[in-house]
Write a protein that holds these residues in place. Structure first.
Motif, PDB file in Angstrom:
ATOM      1  N   TYR A 327       0.838  -1.196   0.000  1.00 44.33           N
ATOM      2  CA  TYR A 327       0.000   0.000   0.000  1.00 44.33           C
ATOM      3  C   TYR A 327       0.878   1.252   0.000  1.00 44.33           C
ATOM      4  O   TYR A 327       1.911   1.309   0.670  1.00 44.33           O
ATOM      5  CB  TYR A 327      -0.900   0.014   1.231  1.00 44.33           C
ATOM      6  CG  TYR A 327      -2.060  -0.975   1.154  1.00 44.33           C
ATOM      7  CD1 TYR A 327      -3.042  -0.833   0.188  1.00 44.33           C
ATOM      8  CD2 TYR A 327      -2.144  -2.035   2.058  1.00 44.33           C
ATOM      9  CE1 TYR A 327      -4.104  -1.734   0.128  1.00 44.33           C
ATOM     10  CE2 TYR A 327      -3.200  -2.940   1.997  1.00 44.33           C
ATOM     11  CZ  TYR A 327      -4.167  -2.783   1.029  1.00 44.33           C
ATOM     12  OH  TYR A 327      -5.215  -3.675   0.962  1.00 44.33           O
ATOM     13  N   THR A 328       0.434   2.261  -0.715  1.00 42.65           N
ATOM     14  CA  THR A 328       1.213   3.496  -0.843  1.00 42.65           C
ATOM     15  C   THR A 328       1.470   4.151   0.498  1.00 42.65           C
ATOM     16  O   THR A 328       2.581   4.599   0.786  1.00 42.65           O
ATOM     17  CB  THR A 328       0.482   4.479  -1.785  1.00 42.65           C
ATOM     18  OG1 THR A 328       0.329   3.868  -3.063  1.00 42.65           O
ATOM     19  CG2 THR A 328       1.261   5.780  -1.933  1.00 42.65           C
ATOM     20  N   TYR A 329       0.430   4.228   1.352  1.00 38.99           N
ATOM     21  CA  TYR A 329       0.610   4.902   2.639  1.00 38.99           C
ATOM     22  C   TYR A 329       1.604   4.164   3.519  1.00 38.99           C
ATOM     23  O   TYR A 329       2.353   4.794   4.290  1.00 38.99           O
ATOM     24  CB  TYR A 329      -0.744   5.067   3.350  1.00 38.99           C
ATOM     25  CG  TYR A 329      -1.285   3.818   4.000  1.00 38.99           C
ATOM     26  CD1 TYR A 329      -1.115   3.583   5.366  1.00 38.99           C
ATOM     27  CD2 TYR A 329      -1.990   2.859   3.260  1.00 38.99           C
ATOM     28  CE1 TYR A 329      -1.613   2.442   5.975  1.00 38.99           C
ATOM     29  CE2 TYR A 329      -2.494   1.728   3.852  1.00 38.99           C
ATOM     30  CZ  TYR A 329      -2.311   1.514   5.206  1.00 38.99           C
ATOM     31  OH  TYR A 329      -2.809   0.389   5.812  1.00 38.99           O
ATOM     32  N   ARG A 330       1.666   2.847   3.418  1.00 34.82           N
ATOM     33  CA  ARG A 330       2.645   2.094   4.192  1.00 34.82           C
ATOM     34  C   ARG A 330       4.041   2.258   3.599  1.00 34.82           C
ATOM     35  O   ARG A 330       5.037   2.315   4.333  1.00 34.82           O
ATOM     36  CB  ARG A 330       2.266   0.613   4.232  1.00 34.82           C
ATOM     37  CG  ARG A 330       1.030   0.328   5.095  1.00 34.82           C
ATOM     38  CD  ARG A 330       0.686  -1.149   5.074  1.00 34.82           C
ATOM     39  NE  ARG A 330      -0.471  -1.444   5.912  1.00 34.82           N
ATOM     40  CZ  ARG A 330      -1.114  -2.612   5.932  1.00 34.82           C
ATOM     41  NH1 ARG A 330      -0.688  -3.603   5.141  1.00 34.82           N
ATOM     42  NH2 ARG A 330      -2.160  -2.797   6.713  1.00 34.82           N
ATOM     43  N   TRP A 331       4.123   2.318   2.270  1.00 33.58           N
ATOM     44  CA  TRP A 331       5.412   2.522   1.608  1.00 33.58           C
ATOM     45  C   TRP A 331       6.034   3.834   2.075  1.00 33.58           C
ATOM     46  O   TRP A 331       7.230   3.889   2.375  1.00 33.58           O
ATOM     47  CB  TRP A 331       5.203   2.538   0.091  1.00 33.58           C
ATOM     48  CG  TRP A 331       6.468   2.710  -0.709  1.00 33.58           C
ATOM     49  CD1 TRP A 331       7.246   1.720  -1.234  1.00 33.58           C
ATOM     50  CD2 TRP A 331       7.099   3.955  -1.070  1.00 33.58           C
ATOM     51  NE1 TRP A 331       8.333   2.260  -1.892  1.00 33.58           N
ATOM     52  CE2 TRP A 331       8.263   3.634  -1.811  1.00 33.58           C
ATOM     53  CE3 TRP A 331       6.808   5.291  -0.838  1.00 33.58           C
ATOM     54  CZ2 TRP A 331       9.127   4.603  -2.325  1.00 33.58           C
ATOM     55  CZ3 TRP A 331       7.661   6.265  -1.342  1.00 33.58           C
ATOM     56  CH2 TRP A 331       8.798   5.926  -2.077  1.00 33.58           C
TER      57      TRP A 331
END
Length: 477
Positions: A327-331
């Motif tokens: 996921y982008t937010y986790r990246w």
């Protein structure tokens, strides 16, 4: 989303700056978090934080906008008057003069403590009512424009009881009016651009002085904004320093605080697209914005679901492909954290600003996301370079990471010890010992030691020093 709307929003993102980098103080972008409220309590003496954690932003907000502190925190923090005890904003002795003072001291820091004591009374006496409580002979210590810090300190050493008596009278004056006054110190890590050993002596003498005074005074209180490493060095260098640990507060940021801070900036920064940014936050991301008058729009807290929506609206739902997809937010969070899992606000704001600037060069023609995943991953290298450079400016040892350029993680510990053994340049005064260098860099959160003994470098430093790792998101050409 139309191309013109996407361009306007990207430009708004590209103008993101940290509170410390903005002028005048950005009251409408300052985010009150729990760590700040704890740091502003009467009993806290030392406010700790790594570079970029917001120490100077909190210092500026408190000393330059004290009424807004009360308005923003309410009963959470005590109402107080703030005095700039030492910072880059006020005139202070030059580096050469401070080095002369260190040279004149016999090693027990007596002259340095005397310097801080007279400097404190000097700053307090700029208030006319307080000045009336300070005898003329004491005011004469700093009244001579030709006097040096050595003369100040030597004069103060011979009049220490008179200075203490003056502080007692000032405490009584404040107590009678129930006027809590914080004397705040910032930029001590840049004190006269002194050598590290000299700077450490100034810091420990200031801490020793206030350890004593904070036990004596209730209405006159300190707030010393300091890096962790300088505080830890002081703890090892004078008796009773460990008593300050219980009177310290670290400015650590949770991931939801960091994303909330970004929303606060987007909703309140000046610019042609600010209304559009508010609409994007509310309608696309799903963030609530509460109008707080002069304090600007205050976003709701960014829980994990809201962070996921933010990441998807920014660059799509996921980054990477195959087994490396996430996921982008986790990246974003994973790439910006150091080895101790700390993320500083400045790095997040710079990442988004750099990514938006890159996206403006090749704007998406369709879709709902503002930018491509490669815009975000490409901005990480510049963000990492900036983060490494600003930390190396304060701790030159960090520059030794350049000797790992081109290597692929994870690395055998012995190989890293050999490469980090030699100094990186004239400002790097750390011992030429690879094992000691690894331990210090690990303590700073720049390196991590895996369970099998191999050395890892978090991405926030790895990219800038061009250290490789297998896999990951494709970089832009």
């Amino acid at each position: 989303m139309k191309t013109a709307e996407r361009k306007a929003l990207l430009q708004h993102f590209a103008e993101l700056r940290s509170d410390t980098e903005s002028s005048p103080p950005a009251v409408k972008t300052f985010l009150p978090v729990a760590a700040h409220a704890r740091a502003l309590q009467r009993e806290v003496v030392v406010v700790l934080g790594v570079k970029g954690a917001g120490k100077s932003a909190l210092f500026r907000f408190a000393t330059e906008s004290p009424k807004d502190v009360t308005a923003m925190y309410g009963a959470e923090v005590p109402h107080a008057t703030w005095l700039d005890g030492y910072s880059e904003k006020i005139p202070h002795p030059q580096a050469v003069a401070l080095m002369d003072l260190v040279a004149a001291d016999e090693g027990n820091d007596e002259l340095l403590r005397s310097f801080w004591l007279v400097y404190l009374v000097n700053r307090l006496a700029e208030n006319r009512q307080v000045a009336a409580l300070v005898p003329a002979e004491l005011q004469a210590l700093w009244g001579n424009p030709d006097a040096s810090p050595v003369a100040w300190a030597q004069g103060a050493a011979s009049k220490s009881w008179q200075l203490t008596s003056a502080l007692d009278r000032i405490e009584g004056f404040l107590a009678e009016r129930k006027s809590l006054t914080f004397v705040a110190y910032d930029a001590l890590d840049k004190l006269g651009d002194l050598q590290l050993a000299m700077r450490a002596r100034f810091v420990r003498s200031l801490l020793a002085l206030w350890l004593s005074l904070s036990n004596r005074y209730h209405w006159l209180r300190p707030k010393i904004f300091l890096r962790h490493d300088l505080f830890e060095a002081a703890q090892r260098s004078f008796p009773d320093a460990t008593k300050l640990v219980a009177r310290s507060q670290s400015l650590d940021w949770s991931v939801d605080d960091l994303f909330t801070l970004v929303a606060r900036h987007l909703a309140n920064n000046t610019g042609a697209a600010v209304q559009q940014a508010r609409g994007w936050l509310k309608e696309v991301v799903g963030c609530e914005l509460d109008a707080k008058g002069d304090l600007g729009f205050m976003p709701g807290r960014f829980d994990e679901d809201l962070r996921r929506h933010f990441g998807a609206a920014l660059a799509g739902e996921v980054m990477g492909s195959g087994v490396k997809k996430g996921y982008t937010y986790r990246w974003i969070a994973a790439r910006l954290q150091d080895a101790d899992r700390r993320i500083v606000p400045r790095s997040l704001l710079r990442l988004l600003s750099f990514a938006a600037a890159a996206a403006l060069g090749n704007v998406l023609a369709k879709g709902d996301a503002l930018m491509r995943p490669t815009d975000l991953s490409g901005a990480l290298a510049r963000t990492s370079l900036d983060r490494g450079a600003e930390l190396a400016e304060e701790v030159p040892l960090v520059s030794r990471l350049q000797r790992l350029e081109g290597l692929t993680l994870l690395l055998p510990r012995r190989e890293v010890e050999v490469r980090l053994a030699k100094r990186a340049g004239p400002t790097d005064t750390f011992v030429e010992d690879g094992a000691a260098a690894i331990e210090e860099l690990q303590r700073l959160g720049v390196l991590a030691i895996r369970p099998d003994g191999r050395v890892d470098v978090p991405d926030i430093y790895r990219y800038g020093y061009k250290i490789k790792r297998k896999g990951g998101v494709r970089k832009p050409r």
